[in-house]
Scaffold this motif. Sequence first.
Motif, PDB file in Angstrom:
ATOM      1  N   THR A  72       0.666  -1.028  -0.092  1.00 13.86           N
ATOM      2  CA  THR A  72       0.233   0.144  -0.010  1.00 13.86           C
ATOM      3  C   THR A  72       0.460   1.236  -0.054  1.00 13.86           C
ATOM      4  OG1 THR A  72      -0.022  -0.066   1.960  1.00 13.86           O
ATOM      5  CG2 THR A  72      -1.374  -1.471   1.322  1.00 13.86           C
ATOM      6  N   GLY A  73       1.545   1.592   0.916  1.00 17.90           N
ATOM      7  CA  GLY A  73       2.965   2.448   0.927  1.00 17.90           C
ATOM      8  C   GLY A  73       2.570   2.775   1.625  1.00 17.90           C
ATOM      9  N   VAL A  96       6.761  -7.260  -6.102  1.00 21.31           N
ATOM     10  CA  VAL A  96       5.772  -5.885  -5.393  1.00 21.31           C
ATOM     11  C   VAL A  96       4.668  -5.118  -6.483  1.00 21.31           C
ATOM     12  CG1 VAL A  96       6.316  -4.032  -3.829  1.00 21.31           C
ATOM     13  CG2 VAL A  96       7.703  -5.725  -3.815  1.00 21.31           C
ATOM     14  N   ALA A  97       3.713  -5.347  -6.098  1.00 18.15           N
ATOM     15  CA  ALA A  97       2.462  -5.033  -6.458  1.00 18.15           C
ATOM     16  C   ALA A  97       2.655  -3.836  -5.833  1.00 18.15           C
ATOM     17  CB  ALA A  97       0.992  -5.409  -6.414  1.00 18.15           C
ATOM     18  N   SER A  98       2.543  -2.744  -6.689  1.00 18.79           N
ATOM     19  CA  SER A  98       2.078  -1.017  -5.792  1.00 18.79           C
ATOM     20  C   SER A  98       0.941  -0.386  -5.773  1.00 18.79           C
ATOM     21  CB  SER A  98       3.396   0.068  -6.483  1.00 18.79           C
ATOM     22  OG  SER A  98       3.482   1.117  -5.629  1.00 18.79           O
ATOM     23  N   VAL A  99       0.401  -0.476  -4.800  1.00 10.07           N
ATOM     24  CA  VAL A  99      -0.718   0.366  -4.601  1.00 10.07           C
ATOM     25  C   VAL A  99      -0.708   2.108  -5.599  1.00 10.07           C
ATOM     26  CG1 VAL A  99      -2.550   1.918  -3.157  1.00 10.07           C
ATOM     27  CG2 VAL A  99      -2.156  -0.328  -3.062  1.00 10.07           C
ATOM     28  N   GLN A 100       0.701   2.238  -4.944  1.00  8.91           N
ATOM     29  CA  GLN A 100       0.692   3.344  -5.496  1.00  8.91           C
ATOM     30  C   GLN A 100       1.319   3.571  -6.777  1.00  8.91           C
ATOM     31  OE1 GLN A 100       1.313   6.883  -3.265  1.00  8.91           O
ATOM     32  NE2 GLN A 100       1.533   7.300  -5.841  1.00  8.91           N
ATOM     33  N   SER A 117      -7.963   5.666   3.359  1.00 11.07           N
ATOM     34  CA  SER A 117      -6.984   4.357   3.572  1.00 11.07           C
ATOM     35  C   SER A 117      -7.159   4.057   2.389  1.00 11.07           C
ATOM     36  CB  SER A 117      -7.630   3.206   4.270  1.00 11.07           C
ATOM     37  OG  SER A 117      -7.596   1.579   4.592  1.00 11.07           O
ATOM     38  N   ARG A 118      -5.948   3.432   2.450  1.00 10.25           N
ATOM     39  CA  ARG A 118      -5.034   2.462   1.229  1.00 10.25           C
ATOM     40  C   ARG A 118      -6.062   1.039   1.335  1.00 10.25           C
ATOM     41  NH1 ARG A 118       0.845   4.456  -1.468  1.00 10.25           N
ATOM     42  NH2 ARG A 118      -0.339   7.405  -1.609  1.00 10.25           N
ATOM     43  N   GLY A 256      -0.758  -4.638   8.671  1.00  9.20           N
ATOM     44  CA  GLY A 256      -1.421  -3.941   7.184  1.00  9.20           C
ATOM     45  C   GLY A 256      -1.531  -2.529   6.847  1.00  9.20           C
ATOM     46  N   ASP A 257      -2.060  -2.410   6.695  1.00  7.06           N
ATOM     47  CA  ASP A 257      -2.058  -0.793   6.384  1.00  7.06           C
ATOM     48  C   ASP A 257      -2.091   0.088   7.906  1.00  7.06           C
ATOM     49  OD1 ASP A 257      -2.411   2.446   5.492  1.00  7.06           O
ATOM     50  OD2 ASP A 257      -2.735   1.150   3.620  1.00  7.06           O
ATOM     51  N   MET A 258      -1.312   1.377   8.269  1.00 12.57           N
ATOM     52  CA  MET A 258      -0.824   1.587   8.967  1.00 12.57           C
ATOM     53  C   MET A 258      -2.356   2.195   9.382  1.00 12.57           C
ATOM     54  SD  MET A 258       2.502   3.246   9.126  1.00 12.57           S
ATOM     55  CE  MET A 258       2.876   3.601  11.223  1.00 12.57           C
TER      56      MET A 258
END
Length: 309
Positions: A72-73, A96-100, A117-118, A256-258
């Motif tokens: 998610t970055g 690595v598949a990047s949400v950004q 949230s991402r 997970g996503d912070m």
Amino acid sequence: MNPHVLSTEPKAMRNLRVLEAESIHIIREVAAQLERPVLLFSGGKDSIVLLRLAVKAFRPAGLPFPLMHVDTGHNFPEVIAYRDQLVAELGAELIVASVQDSIDAGRATEETGPRASRNRLQTVTLLDGLRQHGFDAAFGGARRDEERARAKERIFSFRDGLGQWDPRAQRPELWNLYNGAIGPGESVRVFPLSNWTELDVWQYIAAEGLDLPSIYFAHEREVFSRDGMLYATADFVEHLPGEEPFRATVRYRTVGDMSCTGAVRSQAATLEAVVAEIAATRITERGETRADDRVGEAAMEDRKREGYF
């Protein structure tokens, strides 16, 4: 396995051996039936156990499939550092598949505001990554005790050409027989830890002596309180009025996503202490620490229908 040796072991260890054997059987079935599997790896405890089982399944050969992390970055830095170290030690291939990247390409739209949230954006990134690399099967570390929608899902969870899940169109799984036949464009998510509990995972980690990211153990951290949960402060997390940061001794039950993963107050700084703490709790990890699962009764199921893990 010698049944006489097995019978002298503690009940918990016998249970772990049975679960381990079942999971390894599932992993080997996927490798035998599907053309191009991938193991979804987050650096969390469940995916760490899943990776250990996959390594055992094909030992002494190496892993016959790569790992993929949907990043998610906004991950915990400790988890990313752990991920890279473990992958290097194993000599595994990591994608690595990047949400950004999905946001930059216009495939996903960044949420804004204090509750942004991402986490939900991962679905697009995951589906694009699976298609880009031609994966027809993806191992996940989900367990049935995590959340009620997970309990509806079979071990082999089939997805249509759009990566979507229909809970009404699942195949029977009798006598540990799994039908991995798929049509063009279809794929399958596979959950070898389906019959494990959170306590089983922690007991297995202790039995195997597995290393974990440090955030799973009690540590002091700057956090803030929101809706009864403790969140880590970060540059990308916007606070609501009155949400003042403070120091607390906490640990995480899941990663997970912070922006949507909460910590729990804890003094459990060792594996033994964590196992004891988990054995005593009656609240699921996602129910206690994941804000995205509090959105509604069917939040997880809705995301899974869209193609989520």
